[in-house]
Motif scaffolding. Structure first.
Motif, PDB file in Angstrom:
ATOM      1  N   LEU A  30       0.879  -1.238   0.172  1.00 56.78           N
ATOM      2  CA  LEU A  30      -0.164   0.131   0.656  1.00 56.78           C
ATOM      3  C   LEU A  30       1.188   1.392  -0.076  1.00 56.78           C
ATOM      4  CD1 LEU A  30      -2.687  -1.122   2.609  1.00 56.78           C
ATOM      5  CD2 LEU A  30      -3.108  -0.729   0.199  1.00 56.78           C
ATOM      6  N   GLY A  31       2.265   1.011   0.280  1.00 59.49           N
ATOM      7  CA  GLY A  31       3.068   2.305   0.324  1.00 59.49           C
ATOM      8  C   GLY A  31       2.720   2.977   1.374  1.00 59.49           C
ATOM      9  N   TRP A  32       1.900   2.814   2.914  1.00 57.91           N
ATOM     10  CA  TRP A  32       1.633   3.930   3.697  1.00 57.91           C
ATOM     11  C   TRP A  32       1.877   2.995   4.742  1.00 57.91           C
ATOM     12  CZ3 TRP A  32      -3.910   2.642   2.092  1.00 57.91           C
ATOM     13  CH2 TRP A  32      -5.042   3.600   0.867  1.00 57.91           C
ATOM     14  N   SER A  33       2.717   4.064   5.898  1.00 54.00           N
ATOM     15  CA  SER A  33       3.023   3.105   7.352  1.00 54.00           C
ATOM     16  C   SER A  33       1.970   3.462   7.914  1.00 54.00           C
ATOM     17  CB  SER A  33       3.769   4.103   7.791  1.00 54.00           C
ATOM     18  OG  SER A  33       4.721   4.163   7.440  1.00 54.00           O
ATOM     19  N   PRO A  34       2.316   1.966   8.627  1.00 57.06           N
ATOM     20  CA  PRO A  34       0.757   1.978  10.050  1.00 57.06           C
ATOM     21  C   PRO A  34       0.366   2.152  11.279  1.00 57.06           C
ATOM     22  CG  PRO A  34       2.371  -0.166   9.655  1.00 57.06           C
ATOM     23  CD  PRO A  34       2.411   0.703   9.185  1.00 57.06           C
ATOM     24  N   ASN A  35       0.034   2.730  11.556  1.00 59.38           N
ATOM     25  CA  ASN A  35      -0.413   3.622  13.451  1.00 59.38           C
ATOM     26  C   ASN A  35       0.117   2.157  14.253  1.00 59.38           C
ATOM     27  OD1 ASN A  35      -2.926   5.351  11.534  1.00 59.38           O
ATOM     28  ND2 ASN A  35      -1.263   6.239  12.935  1.00 59.38           N
ATOM     29  N   GLN A  36      -0.558   1.345  14.239  1.00 61.23           N
ATOM     30  CA  GLN A  36      -0.112  -0.014  14.875  1.00 61.23           C
ATOM     31  C   GLN A  36      -0.347  -1.955  13.375  1.00 61.23           C
ATOM     32  OE1 GLN A  36      -3.516  -0.806  17.268  1.00 61.23           O
ATOM     33  NE2 GLN A  36      -3.712   0.621  18.584  1.00 61.23           N
ATOM     34  N   GLY A  41       0.401 -13.890  16.790  1.00 64.83           N
ATOM     35  CA  GLY A  41       1.937 -15.121  18.371  1.00 64.83           C
ATOM     36  C   GLY A  41       1.663 -13.737  19.544  1.00 64.83           C
ATOM     37  N   GLU A  42       2.067 -12.592  18.814  1.00 66.53           N
ATOM     38  CA  GLU A  42       2.706 -11.530  19.711  1.00 66.53           C
ATOM     39  C   GLU A  42       2.051 -11.155  20.738  1.00 66.53           C
ATOM     40  OE1 GLU A  42       3.905  -8.489  16.817  1.00 66.53           O
ATOM     41  OE2 GLU A  42       5.498  -8.776  15.901  1.00 66.53           O
ATOM     42  N   GLN A  43       2.383 -11.106  22.094  1.00 67.76           N
ATOM     43  CA  GLN A  43       2.225 -10.443  22.731  1.00 67.76           C
ATOM     44  C   GLN A  43       1.202  -9.381  22.270  1.00 67.76           C
ATOM     45  OE1 GLN A  43       4.686 -10.435  26.408  1.00 67.76           O
ATOM     46  NE2 GLN A  43       2.776  -9.811  27.579  1.00 67.76           N
ATOM     47  N   LYS A  44       0.326  -8.805  23.036  1.00 67.87           N
ATOM     48  CA  LYS A  44      -1.109  -8.051  22.298  1.00 67.87           C
ATOM     49  C   LYS A  44      -0.089  -6.386  23.057  1.00 67.87           C
ATOM     50  CE  LYS A  44      -5.284  -9.903  21.387  1.00 67.87           C
ATOM     51  NZ  LYS A  44      -6.540 -10.935  21.352  1.00 67.87           N
ATOM     52  N   GLN A  45      -0.742  -5.470  22.633  1.00 59.20           N
ATOM     53  CA  GLN A  45       0.252  -4.423  23.220  1.00 59.20           C
ATOM     54  C   GLN A  45      -0.627  -3.002  22.537  1.00 59.20           C
ATOM     55  OE1 GLN A  45       4.560  -3.813  22.993  1.00 59.20           O
ATOM     56  NE2 GLN A  45       4.223  -2.981  20.828  1.00 59.20           N
ATOM     57  N   PHE A  46      -0.860  -2.410  23.420  1.00 60.29           N
ATOM     58  CA  PHE A  46      -1.920  -1.165  23.194  1.00 60.29           C
ATOM     59  C   PHE A  46      -0.575   0.419  23.456  1.00 60.29           C
ATOM     60  CE2 PHE A  46      -4.124   2.611  24.499  1.00 60.29           C
ATOM     61  CZ  PHE A  46      -4.691   2.608  22.633  1.00 60.29           C
ATOM     62  N   ILE A  47      -0.056   1.097  22.040  1.00 65.41           N
ATOM     63  CA  ILE A  47       0.553   2.246  22.531  1.00 65.41           C
ATOM     64  C   ILE A  47      -0.532   3.476  22.636  1.00 65.41           C
ATOM     65  CG2 ILE A  47       2.217   3.514  21.223  1.00 65.41           C
ATOM     66  CD1 ILE A  47       2.987   1.579  19.411  1.00 65.41           C
ATOM     67  N   ARG A  48      -0.340   4.366  24.152  1.00 66.48           N
ATOM     68  CA  ARG A  48      -1.135   5.328  24.065  1.00 66.48           C
ATOM     69  C   ARG A  48      -0.708   6.291  23.271  1.00 66.48           C
ATOM     70  NH1 ARG A  48       0.133   2.817  28.873  1.00 66.48           N
ATOM     71  NH2 ARG A  48      -1.221   1.956  30.102  1.00 66.48           N
ATOM     72  N   ARG A  49      -1.617   7.430  22.997  1.00 70.96           N
ATOM     73  CA  ARG A  49      -1.313   8.393  21.898  1.00 70.96           C
ATOM     74  C   ARG A  49      -0.382   9.506  22.831  1.00 70.96           C
ATOM     75  NH1 ARG A  49      -4.141  10.441  18.725  1.00 70.96           N
ATOM     76  NH2 ARG A  49      -6.799   9.854  18.461  1.00 70.96           N
ATOM     77  N   GLY A  51       2.789   7.445  23.733  1.00 68.53           N
ATOM     78  CA  GLY A  51       4.420   6.567  23.224  1.00 68.53           C
ATOM     79  C   GLY A  51       4.165   5.959  23.902  1.00 68.53           C
ATOM     80  N   SER A  52       3.553   5.725  25.467  1.00 72.35           N
ATOM     81  CA  SER A  52       3.452   4.549  25.818  1.00 72.35           C
ATOM     82  C   SER A  52       2.862   3.698  25.506  1.00 72.35           C
ATOM     83  CB  SER A  52       3.102   5.325  27.827  1.00 72.35           C
ATOM     84  OG  SER A  52       2.543   5.472  27.697  1.00 72.35           O
ATOM     85  N   ILE A  53       3.397   2.424  26.154  1.00 72.77           N
ATOM     86  CA  ILE A  53       3.494   0.733  25.918  1.00 72.77           C
ATOM     87  C   ILE A  53       2.345   0.424  26.672  1.00 72.77           C
ATOM     88  CG2 ILE A  53       3.421  -1.334  24.900  1.00 72.77           C
ATOM     89  CD1 ILE A  53       5.417   0.021  23.310  1.00 72.77           C
ATOM     90  N   ARG A  54       0.879  -0.203  26.967  1.00 72.78           N
ATOM     91  CA  ARG A  54       0.657  -0.837  27.967  1.00 72.78           C
ATOM     92  C   ARG A  54       0.494  -2.176  27.281  1.00 72.78           C
ATOM     93  NH1 ARG A  54      -5.788  -1.756  30.164  1.00 72.78           N
ATOM     94  NH2 ARG A  54      -5.277  -3.616  31.164  1.00 72.78           N
ATOM     95  N   THR A  55       1.337  -4.068  27.757  1.00 71.42           N
ATOM     96  CA  THR A  55       0.890  -4.551  27.381  1.00 71.42           C
ATOM     97  C   THR A  55       0.201  -5.556  28.249  1.00 71.42           C
ATOM     98  OG1 THR A  55       3.485  -4.621  26.862  1.00 71.42           O
ATOM     99  CG2 THR A  55       2.594  -7.161  27.332  1.00 71.42           C
ATOM    100  N   PHE A  56      -0.525  -6.405  26.772  1.00 71.61           N
ATOM    101  CA  PHE A  56      -1.356  -7.212  28.039  1.00 71.61           C
ATOM    102  C   PHE A  56      -1.258  -8.961  28.273  1.00 71.61           C
ATOM    103  CE2 PHE A  56      -3.728  -3.852  26.133  1.00 71.61           C
ATOM    104  CZ  PHE A  56      -4.311  -3.723  26.439  1.00 71.61           C
TER     105      PHE A  56
END
Length: 149
Positions: A30-36, A41-49, A51-56
């Motif tokens: 697509l030529g577009w960089s994703p936000n996520q 198999g990777e551990q789920k995580q959430f990147i907050r606005r 920049g901090s990361i919450r890992t599940f």
């Protein structure tokens, strides 16, 4: 332009998922960089606005790739955001079909937590179908954008 409430809260996200999805292949196509993005198999995580990361404690059952609407687009009505996405997607018809042919599912995810109006005429639905892109609607009564997938 459709009337919007004082608490305007809606967005559209392009999501691509698949059991064997490789995020860098979607980015390359697509030529577009994703936000996520993530692999199966990777551990789920959430990147907050900020920049901090919450890992599940769980892992992803499939690979995924997400591209959010821009901050400026999120200020627009849902109809206007869809118009912007359709213009963007039409330039990538061949690439989106290629993702679809690999067995990867592409969708526009609509998140709505305010009063919105959306008109989806048959030509828009046909265009999405021809691109291999589905629709997913998330409606929130809490009005919190964190309810979005």
């Amino acid at each position: 332009m459709p009337a919007m409430s004082e608490r305007h809260c809606c967005s559209i996200t392009l999501i691509v998922i698949g059991d064997d999805l490789e995020p860098e292949k979607v980015t390359s196509a697509l030529g577009w960089s994703p936000n996520q993005s993530w692999r199966r198999g990777e551990q789920k995580q959430f990147i907050r606005r900020d920049g901090s990361i919450r890992t599940f404690g769980s892992i992803h059952e499939w690979g995924g790739w997400k591209l959010f609407s821009s901050d400026e687009e999120r200020k627009l009505s849902l109809d206007e955001q869809l118009t912007a996405w359709m213009a963007r997607l039409r330039t990538k018809g061949h690439e989106l079909q290629g993702l679809h042919q690999r067995g990867w599912k592409s969708e526009l995810n609509f998140f709505v937590a305010s009063s919105e109006c959306l008109d989806m005429p048959v030509n828009v639905l046909n265009a999405l179908a021809s691109l291999g892109v589905g629709l997913n609607l998330t409606l929130s009564t809490t009005g919190k954008a964190t309810d979005a997938p």
